[in-house]
Write an enzyme that holds these catalytic residues in place. Structure first.
Site, PDB file in Angstrom:
ATOM      1  N   HIS A   7       0.842  -1.197   0.000  1.00 35.56           N
ATOM      2  CA  HIS A   7       0.000   0.000   0.000  1.00 35.56           C
ATOM      3  C   HIS A   7       0.875   1.244   0.000  1.00 35.56           C
ATOM      4  O   HIS A   7       2.071   1.170   0.227  1.00 35.56           O
ATOM      5  CB  HIS A   7      -0.965   0.015   1.192  1.00 35.56           C
ATOM      6  CG  HIS A   7      -0.297   0.208   2.521  1.00 35.56           C
ATOM      7  ND1 HIS A   7       0.280  -0.833   3.211  1.00 35.56           N
ATOM      8  CD2 HIS A   7      -0.111   1.311   3.280  1.00 35.56           C
ATOM      9  CE1 HIS A   7       0.793  -0.385   4.340  1.00 35.56           C
ATOM     10  NE2 HIS A   7       0.573   0.930   4.411  1.00 35.56           N
ATOM     11  N   HIS A  62       8.106  10.397  -6.557  1.00 33.92           N
ATOM     12  CA  HIS A  62       6.696  10.610  -6.870  1.00 33.92           C
ATOM     13  C   HIS A  62       5.991   9.270  -7.020  1.00 33.92           C
ATOM     14  O   HIS A  62       6.629   8.230  -7.095  1.00 33.92           O
ATOM     15  CB  HIS A  62       6.531  11.449  -8.146  1.00 33.92           C
ATOM     16  CG  HIS A  62       7.056  10.810  -9.386  1.00 33.92           C
ATOM     17  ND1 HIS A  62       8.391  10.803  -9.720  1.00 33.92           N
ATOM     18  CD2 HIS A  62       6.424  10.156 -10.390  1.00 33.92           C
ATOM     19  CE1 HIS A  62       8.559  10.170 -10.881  1.00 33.92           C
ATOM     20  NE2 HIS A  62       7.373   9.757 -11.292  1.00 33.92           N
ATOM     21  N   GLU A 108       2.181  11.471 -10.830  1.00 33.57           N
ATOM     22  CA  GLU A 108       2.321  11.430 -12.283  1.00 33.57           C
ATOM     23  C   GLU A 108       1.178  10.596 -12.848  1.00 33.57           C
ATOM     24  O   GLU A 108       0.845   9.548 -12.302  1.00 33.57           O
ATOM     25  CB  GLU A 108       3.664  10.796 -12.664  1.00 33.57           C
ATOM     26  CG  GLU A 108       3.863  10.612 -14.145  1.00 33.57           C
ATOM     27  CD  GLU A 108       5.159   9.883 -14.504  1.00 33.57           C
ATOM     28  OE1 GLU A 108       5.421   9.715 -15.695  1.00 33.57           O
ATOM     29  OE2 GLU A 108       5.893   9.460 -13.582  1.00 33.57           O
TER      30      GLU A 108
END
Length: 132
Positions: A7, A62, A108
């Protein structure tokens, strides 16, 4: 032995705002919320929004989400119309939109896969690339 990604947890200073962003704008499914957070999912991905002081990365770190090539342009148009902030312009294989969530976490939206990236590297290798 590890078997995969379990997760992702992102800190948020405003749970309601983050739920609206991830559920209503990005399309996650919200499952539960409590005073300290919420659990959402996107496909097999489990996302925890945790109420805490948000100190997002300021480097290239990211989280990237997949989108189909056909859905990329209209999805990006929706995000831009909603006023998302972009933090980088794409310079690599595959179409990408780099955006910030409401707490400044770098995300992204990407068209492509590991295989499409590797195929591109066979034609246009990065400087110093070594195949392992």
């Amino acid at each position: 032995m590890l078997t995969g990604l379990n997760h992702i947890t992102l800190a948020t200073g405003d749970l309601d705002r983050s739920l609206l962003f991830y559920r209503d704008l990005l399309g996650f499914t919200a499952h539960v919320r409590w005073l300290g957070g919420a659990y959402l999912s996107l496909g097999e991905l489990w996302l925890c929004l945790s109420c805490d002081q948000s100190l997002p990365a300021r480097d290239y770190s990211h989280v990237a989400f997949s989108v189909s090539e056909e859905a990329f342009a209209p999805f990006c148009a929706t995000l831009r119309a909603a006023g998302v902030r972009e933090w980088k312009q794409n310079r690599s294989e595959g179409q990408s939109l780099y955006l910030l969530d409401p707490d400044g976490h770098q995300l992204e939206i990407h068209v492509g896969s590991l295989q499409s990236r590797l195929d591109t590297l066979r034609q246009q290798p990065y400087q110093g690339l070594q195949w392992l």
